[in-house]
Write a protein that holds these residues in place. Structure first.
Motif, PDB file in Angstrom:
ATOM      1  N   VAL A   9       0.708  -1.138   0.036  1.00  0.00           N
ATOM      2  CA  VAL A   9      -0.111  -0.154  -0.104  1.00  0.00           C
ATOM      3  C   VAL A   9       0.926   1.118   0.016  1.00  0.00           C
ATOM      4  O   VAL A   9       0.589   2.299  -0.868  1.00  0.00           O
ATOM      5  CB  VAL A   9      -0.918  -0.151   1.295  1.00  0.00           C
ATOM      6  N   ASN A  10       1.836   1.299   0.918  1.00  0.00           N
ATOM      7  CA  ASN A  10       2.814   2.354   0.959  1.00  0.00           C
ATOM      8  C   ASN A  10       3.605   2.728  -0.509  1.00  0.00           C
ATOM      9  O   ASN A  10       3.706   3.737  -1.004  1.00  0.00           O
ATOM     10  CB  ASN A  10       3.711   2.309   2.109  1.00  0.00           C
ATOM     11  N   GLN A  11       4.045   1.553  -0.951  1.00  0.00           N
ATOM     12  CA  GLN A  11       4.453   1.776  -2.366  1.00  0.00           C
ATOM     13  C   GLN A  11       3.607   2.207  -3.473  1.00  0.00           C
ATOM     14  O   GLN A  11       3.934   3.186  -4.459  1.00  0.00           O
ATOM     15  CB  GLN A  11       5.228   0.581  -2.815  1.00  0.00           C
ATOM     16  N   ALA A  12       2.369   1.912  -3.120  1.00  0.00           N
ATOM     17  CA  ALA A  12       1.270   2.491  -4.199  1.00  0.00           C
ATOM     18  C   ALA A  12       1.240   3.828  -4.110  1.00  0.00           C
ATOM     19  O   ALA A  12       1.141   4.746  -4.829  1.00  0.00           O
ATOM     20  CB  ALA A  12       0.095   1.419  -4.092  1.00  0.00           C
ATOM     21  N   PHE A  13       1.094   4.237  -2.668  1.00  0.00           N
ATOM     22  CA  PHE A  13       0.955   5.904  -2.377  1.00  0.00           C
ATOM     23  C   PHE A  13       1.973   6.457  -2.957  1.00  0.00           C
ATOM     24  O   PHE A  13       1.712   7.380  -3.268  1.00  0.00           O
ATOM     25  CB  PHE A  13       1.082   5.519  -0.825  1.00  0.00           C
ATOM     26  N   ALA A  14       3.245   5.908  -3.062  1.00  0.00           N
ATOM     27  CA  ALA A  14       4.479   6.471  -3.401  1.00  0.00           C
ATOM     28  C   ALA A  14       4.087   7.092  -4.774  1.00  0.00           C
ATOM     29  O   ALA A  14       4.456   8.063  -5.281  1.00  0.00           O
ATOM     30  CB  ALA A  14       5.607   5.811  -3.209  1.00  0.00           C
ATOM     31  N   GLN A  15       3.774   5.965  -5.666  1.00  0.00           N
ATOM     32  CA  GLN A  15       3.189   6.156  -7.087  1.00  0.00           C
ATOM     33  C   GLN A  15       2.193   7.097  -7.360  1.00  0.00           C
ATOM     34  O   GLN A  15       2.241   7.848  -8.340  1.00  0.00           O
ATOM     35  CB  GLN A  15       2.959   4.787  -7.682  1.00  0.00           C
ATOM     36  N   LEU A  16       1.487   7.525  -6.306  1.00  0.00           N
ATOM     37  CA  LEU A  16       0.352   8.305  -6.486  1.00  0.00           C
ATOM     38  C   LEU A  16       0.589   9.631  -5.850  1.00  0.00           C
ATOM     39  O   LEU A  16      -0.112  10.568  -5.996  1.00  0.00           O
ATOM     40  CB  LEU A  16      -0.865   7.845  -5.745  1.00  0.00           C
ATOM     41  N   GLY A  17       1.862   9.817  -5.319  1.00  0.00           N
ATOM     42  CA  GLY A  17       2.203  11.181  -4.636  1.00  0.00           C
ATOM     43  C   GLY A  17       1.619  11.374  -3.276  1.00  0.00           C
ATOM     44  O   GLY A  17       1.501  12.529  -2.798  1.00  0.00           O
ATOM     45  N   GLU A  18       1.509  10.274  -2.635  1.00  0.00           N
ATOM     46  CA  GLU A  18       0.447  10.107  -1.196  1.00  0.00           C
ATOM     47  C   GLU A  18       1.563   9.922  -0.347  1.00  0.00           C
ATOM     48  O   GLU A  18       2.510   9.221  -0.284  1.00  0.00           O
ATOM     49  CB  GLU A  18      -0.614   9.488  -1.232  1.00  0.00           C
ATOM     50  N   ASP A  19       1.363  10.525   1.116  1.00  0.00           N
ATOM     51  CA  ASP A  19       2.033   9.881   2.445  1.00  0.00           C
ATOM     52  C   ASP A  19       1.804   8.648   2.444  1.00  0.00           C
ATOM     53  O   ASP A  19       0.807   7.983   2.618  1.00  0.00           O
ATOM     54  CB  ASP A  19       1.695  10.852   3.406  1.00  0.00           C
ATOM     55  N   ALA A  20       3.033   7.999   3.127  1.00  0.00           N
ATOM     56  CA  ALA A  20       2.916   6.579   3.681  1.00  0.00           C
ATOM     57  C   ALA A  20       1.830   6.426   4.928  1.00  0.00           C
ATOM     58  O   ALA A  20       1.726   7.550   5.369  1.00  0.00           O
ATOM     59  CB  ALA A  20       4.262   5.889   3.851  1.00  0.00           C
ATOM     60  N   VAL A  21       1.636   5.429   5.179  1.00  0.00           N
ATOM     61  CA  VAL A  21       1.072   5.100   6.349  1.00  0.00           C
ATOM     62  C   VAL A  21       1.752   4.078   7.420  1.00  0.00           C
ATOM     63  O   VAL A  21       2.433   3.086   6.761  1.00  0.00           O
ATOM     64  CB  VAL A  21      -0.610   4.450   6.177  1.00  0.00           C
ATOM     65  N   PRO A  22       1.570   4.151   8.933  1.00  0.00           N
ATOM     66  CA  PRO A  22       2.493   3.259   9.465  1.00  0.00           C
ATOM     67  C   PRO A  22       1.918   1.861   9.308  1.00  0.00           C
ATOM     68  O   PRO A  22       2.622   0.800   9.630  1.00  0.00           O
ATOM     69  CB  PRO A  22       2.271   3.701  10.812  1.00  0.00           C
TER      70      PRO A  22
END
Length: 201
Positions: A9-22
């Motif tokens: 999920v966090n790597q997908a967020f990175a592709q979308l320009g979104e912050d990671a989640v813990p």
């Protein structure tokens, strides 16, 4: 959910320009996490059905399923084992085809239709959780997830199309590395047409 699911999920967020989640189990969950999580399992399934990934491949000897109605062309049917997504290999040179059985309640199950009965050796792709995926498959899932979640999170159709292209390329790259860990001596009959159709989806 697992640490692997959070990483995807966090790597997908990175592709979308979104912050990671813990963690994907955050409570309360931020809006972006609420929007992406429904796409995680479908994204994994979508990648798995495209190829006979070693991390998702299972082998079984199937018996004919008398509950599935026969027809004039194929007098015997075989049910997909529980949790199976797609048949990969069939140890029979001919006289069979893939199909779907619609059960009385409306649920559908993949089947193999065959002209002849008897035990049938197959391999099939089984649904897996994120932590069971090999690294190459996980990378492909990242782009698939980002492509699916792009519209609800970003509302950017152009980025969604770009991510879809990257997702398809990631699957092809993963295919190039997956088979290096297998040296089977007796190859079965592989449904190559079915594989090409799945890759085109």
């Amino acid at each position: 959910m697992s640490v692997a699911a959070t990483a995807i999920v966090n790597q997908a967020f990175a592709q979308l320009g979104e912050d990671a989640v813990p963690s994907v189990e955050m409570d309360p969950a931020p809006s972006r996490l609420i929007k992406i999580l429904p796409h995680l399992a479908p994204a994994i399934d979508a990648v798995l059905v495209k190829y006979g990934w070693l991390c998702a491949l299972e082998y079984a000897t199937l018996a004919p399923a008398p509950l599935v109605p026969a027809n004039w062309k194929f007098g015997c049917n075989y049910l997909m084992p529980a949790g199976g997504l797609a048949f990969w290999e069939v140890e029979r040179a001919g006289g069979w085809e893939r199909g779907v059985w619609e059960q009385p309640g409306g649920a559908t199950v993949p089947i193999l239709r065959a002209r002849e009965g008897g035990p049938l050796n197959v391999s099939y792709v089984k649904r897996r959780a994120a932590d069971a995926l090999d690294a190459n498959v996980r990378d492909a899932v990242v782009f698939e997830l980002a492509a699916r979640a792009c519209s609800p999170i970003k509302g950017d159709e152009r980025l969604a199309l770009k991510l879809r292209d990257l997702a398809d390329k990631a699957v092809l790259a993963a295919m190039g590395t997956d088979g290096r860990d297998a040296k089977g001596d007796l190859p079965m009959i592989h449904d190559r047409v079915g594989a090409l159709r799945a890759s085109a989806q």
